[in-house]
Design an enzyme around this catalytic site. Structure first.
Site, PDB file in Angstrom:
ATOM      1  N   GLU A  58      -5.029   3.522  -7.819  1.00 57.70           N
ATOM      2  CA  GLU A  58      -4.532   2.458  -8.703  1.00 57.70           C
ATOM      3  C   GLU A  58      -3.960   3.045  -9.997  1.00 57.70           C
ATOM      4  O   GLU A  58      -2.871   2.660 -10.438  1.00 57.70           O
ATOM      5  CB  GLU A  58      -5.659   1.483  -9.018  1.00 57.70           C
ATOM      6  CG  GLU A  58      -5.352   0.450 -10.104  1.00 57.70           C
ATOM      7  CD  GLU A  58      -4.238  -0.517  -9.753  1.00 57.70           C
ATOM      8  OE1 GLU A  58      -3.776  -1.242 -10.647  1.00 57.70           O
ATOM      9  OE2 GLU A  58      -3.817  -0.549  -8.573  1.00 57.70           O
ATOM     10  N   HIS A  61      -0.658   4.799  -9.397  1.00 59.04           N
ATOM     11  CA  HIS A  61       0.434   3.843  -9.214  1.00 59.04           C
ATOM     12  C   HIS A  61       0.915   3.294 -10.556  1.00 59.04           C
ATOM     13  O   HIS A  61       2.119   3.134 -10.775  1.00 59.04           O
ATOM     14  CB  HIS A  61      -0.028   2.701  -8.312  1.00 59.04           C
ATOM     15  CG  HIS A  61       1.029   1.670  -8.073  1.00 59.04           C
ATOM     16  ND1 HIS A  61       2.266   1.972  -7.549  1.00 59.04           N
ATOM     17  CD2 HIS A  61       1.048   0.320  -8.303  1.00 59.04           C
ATOM     18  CE1 HIS A  61       2.993   0.882  -7.455  1.00 59.04           C
ATOM     19  NE2 HIS A  61       2.288  -0.125  -7.913  1.00 59.04           N
ATOM     20  N   HIS A 214       5.057 -12.901  11.487  1.00 59.61           N
ATOM     21  CA  HIS A 214       5.793 -11.707  11.054  1.00 59.61           C
ATOM     22  C   HIS A 214       6.418 -10.998  12.255  1.00 59.61           C
ATOM     23  O   HIS A 214       7.570 -10.555  12.196  1.00 59.61           O
ATOM     24  CB  HIS A 214       4.855 -10.756  10.317  1.00 59.61           C
ATOM     25  CG  HIS A 214       5.489  -9.446   9.961  1.00 59.61           C
ATOM     26  ND1 HIS A 214       6.600  -9.355   9.153  1.00 59.61           N
ATOM     27  CD2 HIS A 214       5.181  -8.161  10.329  1.00 59.61           C
ATOM     28  CE1 HIS A 214       6.950  -8.092   9.022  1.00 59.61           C
ATOM     29  NE2 HIS A 214       6.118  -7.349   9.732  1.00 59.61           N
TER      30      HIS A 214
END
Length: 318
Positions: A58, A61, A214
């Protein structure tokens, strides 16, 4: 200056790809909550005391997002300054910077207030728009010295309709794919292409509907790109940009479908999942470029018509 601008262009495009894959990695590893509800700090600290793999993912990023945002902003500013006379430059520069800011704000909002999965699924699409703008700016930079060009390319109405339709429809496929990740529906179906091995039936719950929705949307995209590629191969043999461009587009959607199936067969293998995101990212960039070419087609039609008229008035001597 042109050489430096080219290097910055490549760095910006590659940086956006890393940013997009980093976001996908955060989602796939469930690292979005690794810093609690603090942003831009992590658990209220610059360097958290309790560091886990999820925290590293995290934080990495967030750092990459900040660096890429600065690089893209500088690149957009220099494009505005040095190639602002090209009609698409200022619009693309604004989109590139604007959407990377929106992308960052959506990420921050999710950390602080927590958002619905249906809202979070928009995050990847917003990032893709910024990537597409940076990618097109990169092509504009390389177009300056004619190392990369598409002069006098005229696209017929049928190809325009399919191209714009595919570009818009790809957003639906991208959104449903992001929704699969955010709702953790990736492994809800134990088989492929059907949800249950050898059984064709309706989905039994919301997660199966999201997953199968999807797959169905991606299947339509595959068939549509295949059909459009056939048109390009038959009608644009003398236009390498469209001929090979659509062949590459079909190769990418094929790879994207294949990695989607492998994600199921290999029980959500992280590397395969990231390649799945990479292929759709590059494909979206190519579709964006095709739309860009369409925006120039009208201007090229006028150039070609004028060229023919001049030849009629002043025939070339032999």
């Amino acid at each position: 200056m042109l050489k430096k601008l080219k290097l910055l262009a490549v760095a910006s495009s590659l940086g956006m790809i890393v940013l997009l894959l980093g976001g996908a990695l955060v989602t796939k590893t469930n690292s979005g909550d690794a810093c609690g509800t603090s942003w831009p700090l992590c658990h209220g600290q610059l360097i958290p005391s309790n560091i886990t793999i999820e925290t590293i993912i995290e934080l990495s990023h967030r750092i990459v997002t900040g660096i890429v945002a600065i690089v893209v902003t500088v690149f957009a500013f220099l494009c505005w300054k040095y190639i602002g006379h090209i009609r698409e430059t200022k619009t693309l520069s604004t989109i590139a910077v604007g959407f990377i800011i929106i992308q960052s704000l959506i990420g921050a909002a999710n950390v602080i207030w927590s958002q619905s999965d249906f809202i979070l699924a928009i995050h990847f699409g917003v990032s893709l728009i910024s990537f597409a703008a940076v990618f097109l700016l990169t092509l504009l930079v390389f177009e300056i010295d004619k190392k990369f060009k598409a002069e006098l390319l005229v696209i017929d109405k049928r190809m325009k309709i399919h191209t714009i339709g595919l570009f818009l429809y790809s957003f639906i496929v991208i959104y449903t794919g992001a929704l699969v990740r955010h709702t953790e529906s990736s492994m809800v179906c134990g088989s492929w292409p059907f949800c249950q091995s050898g059984i064709l039936n309706f989905p039994q719950n919301t997660y199966e509907w999201i997953q199968m929705g999807h797959r169905f949307a991606a299947g339509i995209l595959f068939i549509w790109i295949l059909y459009t590629m056939i048109i390009a191969v038959k009608s644009y043999k003398d236009k390498p940009i469209l001929y090979y461009g659509w062949v590459i587009a079909f190769s990418l959607i094929s790879a994207q479908i294949a990695t989607g199936a492998m994600v199921v067969f290999l029980n959500l293998n992280l590397i395969i999942a990231l390649f799945h995101a990479l292929f759709i990212t590059i494909l979206f960039g190519i579709l964006s470029y095709f739309v860009f070419l369409i925006s120039r087609s009208k201007v090229n039609e006028e150039k070609v018509e004028k060229l023919y008229q001049n030849k009629a008035i002043y025939p070339i001597s032999t």
